[in-house]
Design a protein around this motif. Structure first.
Motif, PDB file in Angstrom:
ATOM      1  N   ARG A 178       0.843  -1.189   0.000  1.00 35.28           N
ATOM      2  CA  ARG A 178       0.000   0.000   0.000  1.00 35.28           C
ATOM      3  C   ARG A 178       0.881   1.242   0.000  1.00 35.28           C
ATOM      4  N   PRO A 179       0.646   2.158  -0.962  1.00 37.38           N
ATOM      5  CA  PRO A 179       1.461   3.377  -0.989  1.00 37.38           C
ATOM      6  C   PRO A 179       1.321   4.150   0.323  1.00 37.38           C
ATOM      7  N   VAL A 180       2.440   4.695   0.806  1.00 39.25           N
ATOM      8  CA  VAL A 180       2.463   5.470   2.046  1.00 39.25           C
ATOM      9  C   VAL A 180       3.045   6.838   1.743  1.00 39.25           C
ATOM     10  N   GLY A 181       2.258   7.897   1.870  1.00 38.15           N
ATOM     11  CA  GLY A 181       2.768   9.240   1.643  1.00 38.15           C
ATOM     12  C   GLY A 181       3.063   9.490   0.180  1.00 38.15           C
ATOM     13  N   LEU A 182       3.670  10.619  -0.097  1.00 36.06           N
ATOM     14  CA  LEU A 182       4.020  11.033  -1.450  1.00 36.06           C
ATOM     15  C   LEU A 182       5.522  11.097  -1.609  1.00 36.06           C
ATOM     16  N   ALA A 183       5.997  10.735  -2.796  1.00 36.06           N
ATOM     17  CA  ALA A 183       7.429  10.822  -3.069  1.00 36.06           C
ATOM     18  C   ALA A 183       7.791  12.262  -3.399  1.00 36.06           C
ATOM     19  N   GLU A 184       8.812  12.781  -2.757  1.00 32.07           N
ATOM     20  CA  GLU A 184       9.297  14.109  -3.078  1.00 32.07           C
ATOM     21  C   GLU A 184      10.307  14.015  -4.209  1.00 32.07           C
ATOM     22  N   ALA A 185      10.512  15.123  -4.899  1.00 31.95           N
ATOM     23  CA  ALA A 185      11.459  15.143  -6.017  1.00 31.95           C
ATOM     24  C   ALA A 185      12.826  14.661  -5.554  1.00 31.95           C
ATOM     25  N   GLY A 186      13.377  13.671  -6.255  1.00 33.05           N
ATOM     26  CA  GLY A 186      14.712  13.179  -5.934  1.00 33.05           C
ATOM     27  C   GLY A 186      14.759  12.226  -4.760  1.00 33.05           C
ATOM     28  N   SER A 187      13.602  11.935  -4.132  1.00 36.64           N
ATOM     29  CA  SER A 187      13.605  11.036  -2.982  1.00 36.64           C
ATOM     30  C   SER A 187      12.918   9.724  -3.340  1.00 36.64           C
ATOM     31  N   TYR A 188      12.777   8.854  -2.337  1.00 40.61           N
ATOM     32  CA  TYR A 188      12.167   7.551  -2.559  1.00 40.61           C
ATOM     33  C   TYR A 188      10.664   7.602  -2.285  1.00 40.61           C
ATOM     34  N   ALA A 189       9.923   6.753  -3.007  1.00 38.65           N
ATOM     35  CA  ALA A 189       8.531   6.497  -2.668  1.00 38.65           C
ATOM     36  C   ALA A 189       8.501   5.336  -1.676  1.00 38.65           C
ATOM     37  N   HIS A 190       7.432   5.243  -0.888  1.00 40.36           N
ATOM     38  CA  HIS A 190       7.341   4.247   0.169  1.00 40.36           C
ATOM     39  C   HIS A 190       6.131   3.345  -0.033  1.00 40.36           C
ATOM     40  N   GLU A 227       3.992   0.195   2.097  1.00 39.72           N
ATOM     41  CA  GLU A 227       3.781  -0.643   3.274  1.00 39.72           C
ATOM     42  C   GLU A 227       3.398  -2.035   2.799  1.00 39.72           C
ATOM     43  N   THR A 228       4.177  -3.064   3.206  1.00 36.90           N
ATOM     44  CA  THR A 228       3.979  -4.422   2.728  1.00 36.90           C
ATOM     45  C   THR A 228       3.904  -5.392   3.902  1.00 36.90           C
ATOM     46  N   PRO A 229       3.494  -6.636   3.665  1.00 38.19           N
ATOM     47  CA  PRO A 229       3.495  -7.644   4.734  1.00 38.19           C
ATOM     48  C   PRO A 229       4.894  -7.890   5.309  1.00 38.19           C
ATOM     49  N   LEU A 230       5.935  -7.478   4.573  1.00 37.64           N
ATOM     50  CA  LEU A 230       7.313  -7.665   5.020  1.00 37.64           C
ATOM     51  C   LEU A 230       7.889  -6.391   5.626  1.00 37.64           C
ATOM     52  N   GLY A 231       7.042  -5.385   5.828  1.00 41.51           N
ATOM     53  CA  GLY A 231       7.507  -4.130   6.403  1.00 41.51           C
ATOM     54  C   GLY A 231       7.538  -3.025   5.370  1.00 41.51           C
ATOM     55  N   LEU A 232       8.044  -1.879   5.777  1.00 36.99           N
ATOM     56  CA  LEU A 232       8.108  -0.710   4.901  1.00 36.99           C
ATOM     57  C   LEU A 232       9.240  -0.882   3.890  1.00 36.99           C
ATOM     58  N   ILE A 233       8.907  -0.694   2.601  1.00 34.37           N
ATOM     59  CA  ILE A 233       9.900  -0.772   1.532  1.00 34.37           C
ATOM     60  C   ILE A 233       9.919   0.567   0.819  1.00 34.37           C
ATOM     61  N   LYS A 234      11.100   1.066   0.541  1.00 34.24           N
ATOM     62  CA  LYS A 234      11.214   2.290  -0.242  1.00 34.24           C
ATOM     63  C   LYS A 234      12.058   2.015  -1.481  1.00 34.24           C
ATOM     64  N   GLY A 235      11.771   2.746  -2.545  1.00 33.16           N
ATOM     65  CA  GLY A 235      12.494   2.546  -3.794  1.00 33.16           C
ATOM     66  C   GLY A 235      12.195   3.663  -4.764  1.00 33.16           C
ATOM     67  N   ARG A 236      12.746   3.538  -5.971  1.00 29.68           N
ATOM     68  CA  ARG A 236      12.545   4.538  -7.005  1.00 29.68           C
ATOM     69  C   ARG A 236      11.272   4.243  -7.774  1.00 29.68           C
ATOM     70  N   GLY A 237      10.410   5.248  -7.881  1.00 27.30           N
ATOM     71  CA  GLY A 237       9.179   5.065  -8.629  1.00 27.30           C
ATOM     72  C   GLY A 237       8.192   6.160  -8.310  1.00 27.30           C
ATOM     73  N   PRO A 238       7.043   6.139  -8.991  1.00 26.35           N
ATOM     74  CA  PRO A 238       6.048   7.190  -8.804  1.00 26.35           C
ATOM     75  C   PRO A 238       5.284   7.036  -7.498  1.00 26.35           C
ATOM     76  N   ALA A 239       4.828   8.141  -6.949  1.00 26.84           N
ATOM     77  CA  ALA A 239       3.945   8.088  -5.793  1.00 26.84           C
ATOM     78  C   ALA A 239       2.676   7.333  -6.172  1.00 26.84           C
TER      79      ALA A 239
END
Length: 356
Positions: free
Chosen positions: A245-257, A259-271
């Motif tokens: 499930r998307p959490v929050g918004l990705a800021e320019a140059g930062s990671y999108a977040h 929420e998964t069954p394995l915990g919070l994952i962040k990476g490169r991609g669209p909000a």
């Protein structure tokens, strides 16, 4: 800017309503090597045949050097096509096969012989010039097909799985020759294949297709590292795909977040992206891990060492099994056996978030 090849919303629908290709857009620069990649029936060969003129289009336009050739017959297009079965004439000699296209163009014999002699020498076929084509090996027949395609000096060379009939070793040799030849001649190549290694290893850009649509067009490295759709993530390489499930918004140059069954994952991609894609080789076996890494705990279920690569299957805490690739020579990899517990670390920069 005039491109060597442009496809503008090109499509093919058969009389029974079957859609083979839909809304294909592509611009190919002079001297570019472009591969069409996808499973059987995805529309890649149909698209190639439409470019060649062997298949009518039902929508869109095809431009070569800025000229609309959508309704131009094959023999009047500045293209040459090479098929998987080579389509050589068994009753003709090598020389006659190579010169056939020049005969169709009614080239004077002296000019034709000069061109054929030159390309026989280029492909190291001079010694076989007077032999029948069906008496030669697969690799030699492949060279004849390439020579016949190039002797007419096409603007664009179209190749429909031309290496599919070769064994693995010969295939690698011809792949290398093909890339060197393309660079030397500077001719635009459009290449159809279902083999990832060919598409990623030979081309400047790869067009991934499924069910008649284009999923992604990217240079090989970007395609491998940053898949744009779930199909590409499943089809290219060996990826772990985690829904969340998307959490929050990705800021320019930062990671999108996510929420998964394995915990919070962040990476490169669209909000708003709902899938995390992690390549098998991005996982790092580590007892502690760097502070910025995303970490997963799991249990090794299988291990196979192939040369310098260790292939692991690891069951994570939610019972999913994933593929992990690591260097087989590391102490961590050597110590692992089925049943071993392991901590995997992943740099968020290696994680791509895509729409669900």
């Amino acid at each position: 800017m005039i491109h060597d090849l442009e496809l503008l919303q090109v499509g093919k629908t058969y009389p029974d309503g079957t859609v083979a290709v839909s809304g294909f857009d592509l611009k190919v620069e002079k001297g570019e090597f472009v591969a069409f990649l996808g499973p059987s029936g995805c529309g890649k060969s149909t698209t190639l045949r439409m470019i060649a003129g062997f298949e009518d289009i039902t929508q869109g336009e095809i431009l070569i050097k800025g000229r609309n050739v959508s309704r131009t017959p094959p023999e009047k297009r500045p293209t040459s096509m090479i098929f998987q079965n080579y389509a050589l004439f068994p009753h003709m000699t090598v020389r006659q096969n190579i010169g056939f296209g020049l005969d169709i163009k009614k080239m004077p014999k002296a000019d034709k012989d000069s061109k054929v002699d030159r390309i026989l020498d280029m492909f190291d076929l001079t010694a076989f010039a007077e032999r029948k084509a069906d008496k030669l090996s697969g690799g030699q027949r492949q060279r004849i097909a390439l020579a016949r395609g190039l002797v007419v000096e096409p603007e664009i060379l179209l190749l429909d799985e031309p290496l599919g009939a070769l064994d693995a070793n010969l295939r690698r040799i011809i792949q290398n020759e093909l890339k060197l030849l393309q660079r030397e001649l500077g001719i635009t190549f459009v290449f159809v294949t279902h083999a990832q290694s060919e598409a990623l290893g030979l081309s400047d850009r790869v067009v991934v297709m499924s069910n008649g649509i284009v999923e992604q067009i990217s240079p090989p490295k970007e395609l491998y590292r940053r898949p744009a759709t779930r199909f590409v993530a499943d089809f290219i390489g060996s990826n772990t795909i985690i829904e969340g499930r998307p959490v929050g918004l990705a800021e320019a140059g930062s990671y999108a977040h996510l929420e998964t069954p394995l915990g919070l994952i962040k990476g490169r991609g669209p909000a708003g992206a709902g899938l995390a894609v992690i390549p098998a080789e991005a996982f790092r076996i580590t007892p502690s891990g760097a502070a910025h890494e995303i970490r997963f705990a799991g249990t090794v279920t299988a291990r196979q060492l192939v040369g310098s690569v260790g292939h692991l299957r690891v069951r994570l805490s939610d019972d999913r099994e994933i593929s992990v690739e690591t260097h087989s020579g590391t102490p961590e990899a050597q110590a692992l056996t089925p049943g071993s517990t392991v901590t995997l670390g992943v740099d968020p920069e290696a994680i791509t978030l895509i729409p669900a």
